[in-house]
Design an enzyme around this catalytic site. Structure first.
Site, PDB file in Angstrom:
ATOM      1  N   SER A   1      83.889  75.536  50.837  1.00  8.21           N
ATOM      2  CA  SER A   1      82.619  75.158  50.210  1.00  8.21           C
ATOM      3  C   SER A   1      82.905  74.612  48.810  1.00  8.21           C
ATOM      4  CB  SER A   1      81.732  76.397  50.103  1.00  8.21           C
ATOM      5  OG  SER A   1      82.360  77.322  49.226  1.00  8.21           O
TER       6      SER A   1
ATOM      7  N   ASP B   1      82.452  72.331  53.593  1.00  3.98           N
ATOM      8  CA  ASP B   1      81.250  73.043  54.038  1.00  3.98           C
ATOM      9  C   ASP B   1      80.135  72.789  53.018  1.00  3.98           C
ATOM     10  OD1 ASP B   1      79.795  74.799  55.635  1.00  3.98           O
ATOM     11  OD2 ASP B   1      80.503  76.595  54.582  1.00  3.98           O
ATOM     12  N   HIS B   2      78.971  72.389  53.470  1.00  2.12           N
ATOM     13  CA  HIS B   2      77.795  72.192  52.608  1.00  2.12           C
ATOM     14  C   HIS B   2      78.024  71.308  51.380  1.00  2.12           C
ATOM     15  CE1 HIS B   2      75.163  74.796  54.872  1.00  2.12           C
ATOM     16  NE2 HIS B   2      76.124  75.685  54.928  1.00  2.12           N
TER      17      HIS B   2
ATOM     18  N   ASP C   1      75.154  68.071  53.423  1.00  2.00           N
ATOM     19  CA  ASP C   1      73.953  68.876  53.643  1.00  2.00           C
ATOM     20  C   ASP C   1      72.815  68.307  52.812  1.00  2.00           C
ATOM     21  OD1 ASP C   1      71.949  70.632  53.985  1.00  2.00           O
ATOM     22  OD2 ASP C   1      73.015  72.404  53.293  1.00  2.00           O
TER      23      ASP C   1
ATOM     24  N   GLY D   1      75.337  84.984  54.979  1.00  3.57           N
ATOM     25  CA  GLY D   1      75.484  86.299  54.363  1.00  3.57           C
ATOM     26  C   GLY D   1      75.351  87.449  55.351  1.00  3.57           C
TER      27      GLY D   1
ATOM     28  N   HIS E   1      75.398  77.461  62.016  1.00  6.10           N
ATOM     29  CA  HIS E   1      75.774  78.082  60.739  1.00  6.10           C
ATOM     30  C   HIS E   1      75.299  79.528  60.746  1.00  6.10           C
ATOM     31  CE1 HIS E   1      76.989  74.727  57.908  1.00  6.10           C
ATOM     32  NE2 HIS E   1      76.804  74.101  59.064  1.00  6.10           N
TER      33      HIS E   1
HETATM   34  P1  13P Z   1      78.028  83.615  57.772  1.00  5.61           P
HETATM   35  O1  13P Z   1      77.543  84.072  56.425  1.00  5.61           O
HETATM   36  O2  13P Z   1      77.162  84.095  58.886  1.00  5.61           O
HETATM   37  O3  13P Z   1      79.452  83.944  58.009  1.00  5.61           O
HETATM   38  O4  13P Z   1      77.898  82.027  57.797  1.00  5.61           O
HETATM   39  C1  13P Z   1      78.876  81.194  57.239  1.00  5.61           C
HETATM   40  C2  13P Z   1      78.446  79.768  57.223  1.00  5.61           C
HETATM   41  O5  13P Z   1      77.525  79.351  57.898  1.00  5.61           O
HETATM   42  C3  13P Z   1      79.194  78.845  56.346  1.00  5.61           C
HETATM   43  O6  13P Z   1      78.599  77.590  56.276  1.00  5.61           O
END
Ligand code: 13P
Length: 336
Positions: free
Chosen positions: A45, A78-79, A100, A185, A218
């Site tokens: 991320s 990620d994101h 995103d 989370g 996700h």
């Molecule tokens: P979790 O918090 O369920 O592990 O999700 C992680 C996620 O979607 C990262 O983009």
């Protein structure tokens, strides 16, 4: 990543995408991939990129590909919160990015469809010209992770199937993240989710409308009670909570889900292992005495998910296509 997901679609399996911030987490994923003979998606991320100053992450990933040449490996952003973030990841060496645009660049405010489609399209044009894969998101997830997320109730911005179809048409994304009631989370559900809280029917409907689009789930940690218990047994204070049951993820995989994001389960596993060492051996102060069990605990979770998602055994099915070749393929597709 496009090749990895296409292969997964052909083999009817899913591929876990595991978040990393440091060496031990990358090692855990690569060791699990080797043990289970799985292709691997390693994702970082914005928070991870700043934690590792980007360059540490890049060189750790080079080490991973050098040490595990038999594993097809993706480094995925990620994101990404803006076109600029995605472009900087591409310049840094990521082979796949997530734009995103479901949130504004502040990573908090839900955006409009028009903004999302425009920003995502721009990233697709840049990325595909370099052979790099793009994941987009339509609808908003619940929760906050690494400072990213609107902190919404997970059911307030579910993906609208009509919008999903239009979004894929306008942007040409390789993979689509959808909102079906999950959140980032540990605190996803206050009891085992039902069809009221985890909208698998929505996922099935989107897959029916977009049968050729790789879907991404996700917020898909399962938050196993055993991992919560270890943390609490050794002095932690987690409240009871429920994640996404593996069987629901497996139902998703039967219905177009090819990438499953998991971070929290690994965080729980590592923290539990570290707490246990601190509790049982308070005299220890060599970081390896707790980082090694933490790495082993994460490897165990990742290997288990790789098996549950069906990617185990598929690492040797294909040779990775170069980015140059992918760029050509995108070009041909665009001009066809
Ligand atoms: P979790 O918090 O369920 O592990 O999700 C992680 C996620 O979607 C990262 O983009």
């Amino acid at each position: 990543m496009r090749q990895l997901l296409d292969e997964a679609a052909q083999g009817a399996y899913g591929v876990g995408a595991f978040n990393v911030n440091n060496m031990e987490q990358i090692q855990a994923i690569m060791e699990a991939a080797r043990e289970t003979k799985s292709p691997a998606i390693v994702q970082a991320s914005r928070g991870a990129r700043s934690y590792s100053q980007d360059r540490f992450l890049y060189h750790l990933m080079l080490a991973a590909t050098e040490l595990y040449p038999e594993i097809p490996t993706v480094l995925h952003l990620d994101h990404g919160n803006s076109v600029e973030t995605c472009k900087s990841a591409i310049a840094m060496g990521f082979t796949s990015v997530m734009m995103d645009g479901s949130l504004m660049p502040d990573g908090k405010t839900p955006s409009t469809f028009e903004y999302n489609a425009r920003a995502t399209r721009e990233v697709v044009e840049t990325a595909h010209s370099k052979g790099i894969t793009v994941e987009g998101e339509i609808g908003c997830l619940g929760g906050i992770e690494d400072g990213h997320g609107a902190g919404l109730d997970a059911l307030s911005h579910l993906t609208d199937p009509d919008q999903a179809v239009e979004f894929v048409r306008q942007t040409g994304v390789d993979a689509l993240a959808i909102a079906i009631g999950t959140s980032h989370g540990a605190y996803k559900f206050t009891k085992k989710p039902t069809g009221e809280t985890l909208k698998m029917d929505r996922l099935l409907e989107i897959h029916r409308r977009l049968p050729n689009t790789h879907l991404v789930m996700h917020g898909s940690s399962s938050v196993p009670k055993e991992l919560q218990d270890i943390i609490n047994q050794y002095g932690g204070k987690l409240k009871p909570t429920w994640g996404v049951p593996i069987e629901e993820i497996q139902l998703g995989i039967k219905n177009g889900v090819r990438k499953i994001n998991v971070d929290t389960d690994n965080r729980l596993a590592m923290t539990g292992a570290i707490r246990k060492v601190f509790w049982e051996k308070p005299e220890e102060f060599d970081p390896r005495s707790y980082l090694k069990p933490a790495r082993d605990a994460m490897k165990k979770v990742v290997a288990q998910r790789m098996t549950q998602f069906g990617q185990a055994g598929h690492a040797g099915d294909y040779a990775p296509i170069s980015l140059e070749e992918m760029a050509k393929r995108y070009q041909q597709h665009l001009t066809a």
